[in-house]
Design an enzyme around this catalytic site. Structure first.
Site, PDB file in Angstrom:
ATOM      1  N   HIS A 183       0.847  -1.213   0.000  1.00 40.97           N
ATOM      2  CA  HIS A 183       0.000   0.000   0.000  1.00 40.97           C
ATOM      3  C   HIS A 183       0.881   1.262   0.000  1.00 40.97           C
ATOM      4  CE1 HIS A 183      -3.145   2.777   1.096  1.00 40.97           C
ATOM      5  NE2 HIS A 183      -4.023   1.838   1.360  1.00 40.97           N
ATOM      6  N   GLU A 290      -0.877   1.084  -5.497  1.00 38.84           N
ATOM      7  CA  GLU A 290      -0.671  -0.065  -4.621  1.00 38.84           C
ATOM      8  C   GLU A 290      -0.662  -1.350  -5.432  1.00 38.84           C
ATOM      9  OE1 GLU A 290      -4.048   0.338  -1.976  1.00 38.84           O
ATOM     10  OE2 GLU A 290      -3.909   2.517  -2.087  1.00 38.84           O
TER      11      GLU A 290
END
Ligand SMILES: O=P(O)(O)OC[C@H]1O[C@@H](O)[C@H](O)[C@@H](O)[C@@H]1O
Length: 315
Positions: A183, A290
């Protein structure tokens, strides 16, 4: 060569060769930092094995980290590179992970620093290894997801790139399903002049409008409001996803075995609603791209392993 952690340490010069400037590592109780002799550095918090900082040789920070991020283990870190495992978001319809908190437990668990690896001849890169397994998971997480697993996370700092690679192994007798995601919060100058290429003509699920059907666009991604999309790029993981800022390419992301790319910017209202998001207009200076495997479930049979990675190049 894998060295056990020591504090602080440096790589020995190779006998017979010119003494080289050294990679330096410092390992405290809560974080590990590594610096190349040329000045590049990376810092990893053991909580979540979250990469907090990645700087180039001039000390310029590449990752966005909220000024309100909790770094004391009370909450997943808002910024850097939190690790999502074994569920992306929440999955009320997926029985095995339905009880887990948003984005799973990896980002909320304390990892172990396993040591550094380097090549004998080079001080131009360093790899830091971190581990988490069912044995060192806290009781609460283990009761919500009772599978036996091992995670090995490697963070490799190079002069022009950062690579983060995750190996997931099933160490129990029963298969399990998971999703995973790196992320990454990129620091950018101005979201209104950011474009992301490499996702054109690729199907995506738009989490903002909530419409389940697949969308698609032939244009680069640009930002003019809250953005939360799950792309499955048609050209596959090795085709780069490029973030440009003010017309200049800043980051080139190449994936290994991670089919999806989530693009997220919370914009005004969502940022205002996050207690750990500071400054409140910080959404102007960040974008998440991500790399992950999240649009379906990965199944690992007993004894099997899955490896997924991203390499982020500065040029
Ligand atoms: O606030 P969290 O749990 O860190 O999640 C941040 C964002 O993470 C993204 O990956 C999701 O697509 C978003 O829906 C979510 O809002």
């Amino acid at each position: 060569m894998v060295d056990r952690p020591n504090k602080p340490s440096a790589l020995a010069a190779t006998p017979g060769l010119q003494p080289q400037a050294q990679v330096t590592i410092s390992h405290g109780n809560s974080r590990v930092t590594a610096s190349l002799p040329t000045g590049e550095s990376v810092e990893v918090l053991l909580y979540g094995a979250t990469v907090l900082s990645w700087k180039d040789a001039s000390g310029d920070e590449k990752l966005w980290l909220s000024e309100g991020a909790k770094l004391d283990g009370t909450k997943a870190v808002r910024g850097g590179i939190p690790l999502v495992f074994p569920v992306f978001g929440t999955a009320p319809d997926h029985e095995a992970t339905s009880k887990l908190p948003q984005h799973g437990f990896a980002r909320n668990s304390r990892w172990e620093f396993l040591g550094k690896s380097t090549s004998e001849s080079s001080s131009s890169s360093v790899k830091l290894d971190f581990g988490l397994s069912s044995e060192n998971l806290d009781d609460a997480a283990r009761s919500l997801w009772p599978y036996k697993f091992g995670l090995l996370y490697s963070v490799t700092l190079d002069r022009e790139s950062l690579r983060t690679a995750l190996v997931i192994t099933n160490e129990g007798d029963v298969p399990f399903e998971f999703q995973t995601l790196l992320h990454t919060y990129f620091k950018i100058k101005d979201i209104s002049s950011v474009q992301i290429t490499g996702l054109e003509d690729s199907p995506y699920h738009d989490k903002v409008d909530g419409v389940k059907g697949k969308n698609q666009s032939s244009d680069p991604v640009a930002f003019s409001g809250e953005t939360d999309r799950v792309y499955t790029p048609v050209k596959g993981p090795s085709h780069p996803v490029i973030i440009s800022d003010g017309g200049e390419a800043k980051f080139r992301i190449v994936r290994d075995n991670l089919d999806d790319v989530v693009v997220w910017n919370p914009w005004v209202d969502k940022s205002a609603g996050m207690g750990d998001f500071e400054p409140k207009d910080g959404w102007k200076n960040m974008v998440c791209a991500e790399a992950g495997a999240v649009s379906s479930w990965q199944k690992l049979e007993k004894g099997d392993a899955f490896e997924g990675a991203q390499t982020i190049y500065l040029k």
